[in-house]
Design an enzyme around this catalytic site. Structure first.
Site, short mmCIF file in Angstrom:
data_model
loop_
_atom_site.label_atom_id
_atom_site.label_comp_id
_atom_site.label_asym_id
_atom_site.label_seq_id
_atom_site.Cartn_x
_atom_site.Cartn_y
_atom_site.Cartn_z
N LYS A 44 0.84 -1.20 0.00
CA LYS A 44 0.00 0.00 0.00
C LYS A 44 0.87 1.25 0.00
CE LYS A 44 -3.78 -0.70 2.35
NZ LYS A 44 -4.37 -1.04 3.66
N ARG A 114 -3.59 3.07 8.41
CA ARG A 114 -3.82 1.90 7.54
C ARG A 114 -2.63 0.95 7.60
NH1 ARG A 114 -4.75 4.45 1.73
NH2 ARG A 114 -5.90 2.49 1.42
N GLY A 123 -8.48 -7.83 4.23
CA GLY A 123 -9.26 -7.88 5.45
C GLY A 123 -8.52 -8.38 6.67
N MET A 125 -5.82 -7.01 8.20
CA MET A 125 -5.39 -5.99 9.13
C MET A 125 -6.44 -4.88 9.07
SD MET A 125 -2.37 -7.43 9.50
CE MET A 125 -1.22 -6.25 10.07
N ARG A 358 -2.87 -1.64 -6.66
CA ARG A 358 -2.01 -2.82 -6.54
C ARG A 358 -2.38 -3.79 -7.66
NH1 ARG A 358 -5.18 -4.74 -1.22
NH2 ARG A 358 -7.15 -5.18 -2.21
N HIS A 476 -15.49 -9.63 1.20
CA HIS A 476 -14.47 -10.56 1.69
C HIS A 476 -14.60 -11.93 1.04
CE1 HIS A 476 -12.73 -13.47 4.55
NE2 HIS A 476 -11.77 -12.58 4.61
N ARG A 653 10.01 -48.19 -11.78
CA ARG A 653 10.59 -48.58 -10.51
C ARG A 653 10.20 -50.01 -10.19
NH1 ARG A 653 8.68 -45.44 -5.24
NH2 ARG A 653 6.83 -46.70 -5.55
N GLU A 788 16.93 -41.81 -1.94
CA GLU A 788 15.88 -41.48 -0.96
C GLU A 788 16.25 -41.92 0.44
OE1 GLU A 788 12.30 -43.56 -2.08
OE2 GLU A 788 13.42 -45.26 -2.84
N SER A 807 17.17 -40.62 -9.37
CA SER A 807 15.94 -39.88 -9.22
C SER A 807 15.74 -39.67 -7.73
CB SER A 807 14.77 -40.65 -9.83
OG SER A 807 13.59 -39.94 -9.60
N GLY A 809 13.88 -39.42 -4.58
CA GLY A 809 12.57 -39.71 -4.03
C GLY A 809 12.41 -38.85 -2.79
N ASN A 811 9.96 -37.81 -1.05
CA ASN A 811 9.04 -38.17 0.04
C ASN A 811 9.78 -38.97 1.10
OD1 ASN A 811 7.13 -37.04 -1.62
ND2 ASN A 811 6.23 -39.00 -2.23
N ASP A 812 10.40 -40.06 0.68
CA ASP A 812 11.14 -40.88 1.63
C ASP A 812 12.35 -40.14 2.16
OD1 ASP A 812 10.17 -43.49 2.36
OD2 ASP A 812 10.15 -43.95 0.22
N CYS A 874 11.22 -37.26 -8.17
CA CYS A 874 9.91 -37.87 -8.42
C CYS A 874 9.03 -37.87 -7.18
CB CYS A 874 10.07 -39.27 -8.98
SG CYS A 874 10.86 -40.41 -7.83
N TYR A 894 15.30 -32.80 -14.56
CA TYR A 894 13.85 -32.77 -14.74
C TYR A 894 13.15 -32.91 -13.40
CZ TYR A 894 13.82 -37.84 -14.07
OH TYR A 894 13.97 -39.09 -13.54
P1 ADP Z 1 -7.68 -2.59 3.33
O1 ADP Z 1 -6.25 -2.99 3.29
O2 ADP Z 1 -8.52 -3.44 4.19
O3 ADP Z 1 -8.23 -2.35 1.96
P2 ADP Z 1 -7.34 0.24 3.54
O4 ADP Z 1 -6.25 0.78 4.38
O5 ADP Z 1 -7.13 0.25 2.10
O6 ADP Z 1 -7.70 -1.19 4.09
O7 ADP Z 1 -8.62 1.05 3.91
C1 ADP Z 1 -9.89 0.63 3.52
C2 ADP Z 1 -10.66 1.78 2.94
O8 ADP Z 1 -10.71 2.85 3.84
C3 ADP Z 1 -10.06 2.37 1.69
O9 ADP Z 1 -10.43 1.69 0.56
C4 ADP Z 1 -10.67 3.73 1.67
O10 ADP Z 1 -11.94 3.70 1.10
C5 ADP Z 1 -10.79 4.06 3.13
N1 ADP Z 1 -9.69 4.96 3.47
C6 ADP Z 1 -8.46 4.66 3.89
N2 ADP Z 1 -7.72 5.76 4.06
C7 ADP Z 1 -8.51 6.78 3.72
C8 ADP Z 1 -8.35 8.19 3.67
N3 ADP Z 1 -7.20 8.78 4.01
N4 ADP Z 1 -9.38 8.94 3.26
C9 ADP Z 1 -10.54 8.36 2.91
N5 ADP Z 1 -10.78 7.06 2.94
C10 ADP Z 1 -9.78 6.27 3.35
MG MG Z 2 10.32 -44.11 -1.78
MG MG Z 3 -7.53 -1.16 0.65
#
Ligand code: ADP
Ligand code: MG
Ligand code: MG
Length: 920
Positions: A44, A114, A123, A125, A358, A476, A653, A788, A807, A809, A811-812, A874, A894
């Protein structure tokens, strides 16, 4: 220990030391960081810096680097004073740039805090918005904006997010109060609450905080910021983040960055909005602007699935100027990064701000479409395209789809948003824990939730598919479903889910836990029935039930893999035991068989009784009689396998498992004997069972995996090796006569001492000579061994005097190097991973640190004796991308993988060749 480290740090330059940079500013068209600094700034932070440098509208802010996260943990969860000072300086700079001051009563600066690691963890963090508000500054904000509703909406959001993320008060506690106020006022939507109502929400929220924590909601913005920052660092180690990292093999030590950024507001009214999107469709790969937005909302609302967002196309009508600018910016970003972008934006009073960009996560299907399109559009080269696709995701393209005829027979019960393609059919469960429990019992489950949360990740992982009632295409469930390649249907609003009683109702039907349902992640249809699925389009083409010309995805898949083939050095072979598997492997692009396990042929129809007779024989003569019966069967199998490989090398084998595996279980026999005895009847059956039991008991071993198996069997019963050699050579002679040049590779397993191999090679050579003479044709064949057993690896120079190929092996070899029984490791592996003794299951992902040196040694010793010695692998690891990187580095010739993993291996081998060097 922390003190010692700190002391060392202060003497040397580096993280933690005064003078070392820990905080990176962005704003005013210039940033300290850039796109190449993901390690330090997280994905980010590096994206925000890059966008700022490119002159895009990004609210200013600063990134506290990932190094600080590690320092935080090393120093018992504290941030040293010099870093605090650096943060304070950057805050000053931000205040200047924003023209507002944190905590000011008439012109308050509000910020978001953030998280952001190198790899995006959707989701995982938590972000805190509107930080800096308190009882006084909220009034200041109102005075300044003349918008009381907006000001108190921001404040209530802040208290809730801060309360949840930092103070760890359950969300429900706040939601409950919110619902109460909504109900009392008779409104449905959040946006229907006016300023007074929101003031009441704020008062109630503050009471929640007071009663849950015993303290008032923190009013000092400086304290708010410090607490939020530390909460982000803390969240790096929360269980769901750890679970996510475990699943995706992300190491703990990379840490997360913290981004502090000036707030822009999507919740000031109907001329404001917030949204997310992709430059191409991440589910289908189609080149279309894709995403969704919400008017008068803040970021969290879009992903949380509270209100159902509008498709992004509709933004064009509501705010044409902002829409046009968004399209231009994101198109530019895609060209700049030369990959699909996943972006987040906010519009404040019709002014657009970019908040994130991203590389977009995508399904395997979309990945192939996008990579081939980008090449066609000349945005990337074939080499880049090969690096753009996650090899693992290719297996999604091989997943089954519904039989259209069967599917059409059943009416749809409802329909949701098609979030991640694929056919899911299974038994309904309502919680992630239940999903895991049912799956452990071997049940196919589908996870049905109102909405999923990051805590559900373990359940999503084992489910056949995910179905939710709320949320959009970027909720999510949708994001994680796509990433895992799980068929997912989200936002099926007609589902009435009663999670407590484990039922849901839809279109007049009630579905209980354990009932079968099916849904299609490409159309969004949900049906209350078990529906048979059929092979994917790719498999249909390979099985010749579909014309390749009629399948766009097949052609692209082929194209991508043909590019991969150009860049890879490693050969790709298959582990295949029977002709049809070999055919499939060949169709998938394997050019050779690295492991044909002959014993699997013994389980074929009508064969087991013969094999048992062979084992039960008390004299060599009797044993040979049984073997003579097996000979033609094995020969025909080998013939089929050779033929399916069209002349590519085939390694066969000789028998490997302990003989008791071909006999009934001791307990079963005892029960049967007891039953027969109880009937009082004496007779042949009883006699035979008793004989069998006696032999089973005789063959019993305390530790069969370390017992009488592998080369040890061939040495004690040379007639087995003889029969197998004869079958192999006869089949090869026959094909050579038919014009297909076959050079069979006969592989002796479990060799630890060169004399073991010598013993068996003598047998093989003698029988091969005899057979060729009888056949009247001379052919070439090789005799080699599996490496192996650690002793075999450590004496590989001696073994290579005899062996014409090795070859590994693995796993073993892993089993014997760790001393972990493959069959029992499950009992403690999980605990090992929890305690961080092991990151990964070494049987799934090759242990380069410990087993790696054993392989390396054998490679060096073997090639010292016999330069150009052919080397392969293998074990299961032959189809695992990370392991393939290691095998590239040690310079194997290989890898051999199971047929369905061949496409993954081809692509992974190309990526390995493009990113590491032999000898590294
Ligand atoms: P995640 O990694 O869960 O996507 P973000 O840090 O991207 O979390 O934040 C989630 C949302 O929060 C962003 O998509 C944005 O809409 C809102 N957000 C984050 N920072 C700002 C900001 N400075 N101003 C307005 N909205 C923000
Ligand atoms: Mg074996
Ligand atoms: Mg985000």
């Amino acid at each position: 220990m922390a003190k010692k480290k700190a002391a060392r740090r202060s003497r040397t330059a580096g993280p933690g030391r005064a003078g070392h940079k820990h905080v990176y500013f962005f704003g005013g068209g210039k940033a300290d960081g850039n796109r190449n600094m993901k390690d330090l700034l997280g994905g980010k932070g590096s994206g925000l810096a890059e966008m700022t440098n490119a002159g895009l509208p990004v609210p200013p802010g600063f990134t506290i680097s990932t190094e600080v996260c590690n320092i935080y943990y090393e120093q018992d969860r504290k941030i040293p004073a010099n870093i605090d000072k650096e943060i304070a300086e950057n805050l000053k700079k931000l205040e200047k740039s924003a023209g507002a001051t944190l905590g000011s009563n008439d012109n308050p600066l509000l910020v978001s805090v953030r998280s952001g690691a190198k790899f995006s963890m959707p989701g995982m963090m938590d972000t805190i918005l509107n930080l800096g508000l308190n009882d006084e500054s909220v009034e200041g904000l109102k005075r300044r904006t003349q918008n009381g509703r907006f000001s108190f909406d921001s404040y209530r959001r802040f208290i809730q997010m801060f309360g949840n993320v930092v103070l760890e008060i359950p969300k429900e506690a706040f939601e409950h109060e919110f619902e109460e106020v909504k109900r009392a006022r008779g409104v449905k939507l959040d946006t229907d609450l006016d300023e007074n109502a929101l003031r009441e929400v704020v008062e109630r929220y503050k009471k929640v905080v007071q009663s849950r924590t015993g303290k008032a909601f923190p009013q000092a913005p400086g304290a708010q910021l410090t607490m939020a920052r530390d909460a982000v660092f803390r969240s790096w180690m929360n269980p769901r983040a750890q679970e996510y990292r475990r699943i995706y093999d992300i190491p703990d030590h990379i840490g997360t960055a913290v981004n502090v950024q000036m707030m822009v507001f999507g919740n000031t009214g109907d001329r404001s909005a917030t949204g997310v999107g992709f430059t191409r469709n991440p589910a289908t790969g189609k080149k279309e602007f894709y995403g969704e937005f919400l008017i008068n909302a803040q970021g969290e609302d879009v992903v949380a699935g509270i209100r159902t967002p509008q498709p992004i196309r509709e933004l064009e009508q509501v705010m044409p100027k902002a829409y046009k600018q968004l399209r231009e910016i994101t198109t530019r970003l895609e060209r700049h990064y030369r990959d699909v972008q996943d972006f987040e934006f906010t519009i404040q009073d019709e002014r657009l701000f970019m908040l994130q960009t991203r590389s977009g996560k995508r399904t395997g299907y979309a990945a192939v479409i996008i990579a081939t399109d980008l090449v066609a559009e000349k945005l990337v080269s074939p080499k880049d395209a090969v690096l753009l696709v996650d090899p693992e995701s290719l297996s999604q393209l091989l997943a089954p789809i519904f039989d259209t005829a069967e599917w059409k027979k059943i009416p749809a019960a409802t329909r949701g948003l098609p979030a991640s393609p694929g056919a899911a059919s299974g038994q309904v469960v309502f919680t992630a824990d239940d999903a895991v429990e049912w799956a452990n019992r071997g049940k196919p489950v589908v996870l049905v939730r109102r909405e999923t949360v990051p805590d559900d990740i373990h359940g999503m992982f084992v489910a056949q598919g995910i179905l939710t009632a709320t949320g959009g295409m970027t909720s999510h469930a949708a994001v994680v479903g796509r990433q895992m390649g799980k068929p997912s249907v989200v936002g099926a609003g007609e589902l009435e889910i009663d999670e407590k009683n484990h039922v849901f109702r839809v279109s007049g039907q009630t579905v209980k836990e354990g009932d079968f349902i099916s849904f299609d992640g490409l159309s969004g249809e949900v049906k209350i029935a078990q529906v048979a699925s059929k092979p994917s389009e790719i498999l249909q083409v390979l099985n010749k039930t579909l014309d390749a010309k009629k399948s766009d995805i097949f052609q692209r898949f082929e194209k991508l893999l043909s590019w991969a083939d150009k860049f890879r050095r490693l050969g790709i072979r298959a582990n295949a035991d029977l002709p049809d598997q070999a055919e499939l492997a060949y169709a998938f692009g394997a050019r050779g068989i690295g492991l044909c396990r002959t014993e699997h042929m013994f389980f074929g129809e009508g064969r087991i009784p013969i094999v048992q007779r062979m084992i039960l024989a008390t004299t060599e003569v009797d044993r040979r009689k049984a073997l003579d019966e097996l000979l033609p069967m094995q020969r025909d199998d080998f013939y089929g396998v050779f033929k399916a490989m069209h002349g590519s090398p085939v390694t066969i084998r000789t028998i490997d498992p302990p003989l008791h595996e071909f006999l009934p279980k001791r307990e079963e026999l005892m029960v049967e004997i007891a039953r027969l005895e109880a009937t009082g009847k004496q007779g042949r059956e009883l006699e035979e069972k008793r004989k069998l039991l006696a032999r089973v008991e005789q063959l019993h071993e305390f530790n069969p995996m370390l017992g009488h198996r592998g080369v040890r069997l061939g040495i004690t019963y040379p007639e087995i090796t003889e029969m197998q050699t004869r079958a192999i050579i006869e089949a090869a002679c026959r094909l050579n006569k038919e014009g297909l040049k076959i050079v069979p590779e006969i592989m002796i397993p479990l060799v630890g001492h060169v004399k073991e191999l010598k013993d068996q090679k003598t047998v093989v050579d003698r029988v091969a000579e005899e057979t060729m003479k009888a056949q009247g044709i001379k052919i070439k064949y090789l005799v080699g061994t599996m490496i192996e057993v650690p002793r075999g690896a450590m004496t590989a120079d001696q073994i290579a005097e005899v062996a014409e190929f090795f070859s590994f092996g693995t796993n073993d070899l892993t089993q014997l190097t760790f001393g972990f029984s493959r069959d029992d490791v499950g009992k403690f592996l999980r605990i090992y991973q929890e305690k961080k003794i092991l990151d990964k299951d070494p049987f799934a992902s090759f242990d380069a640190d410990g087993v790696g040196p054993v392989v390396r040694t054998a490679v060096q010793l073997g090639r010292k004796t016999r330069p150009g010695l052919k080397l392969g692998v293998c074990g299961e690891h032959g189809g695992d991308p990370a392991s393939i990187h290691f095998f590239e580095k040690v310079g194997l010739d290989y890898v051999s993988a199971s047929p369905y993993r061949i496409p993954v291996a081809r692509l992974a081998a190309a990526q390995a060749a493009l990113s590491v060097k032999v000898g590294d």
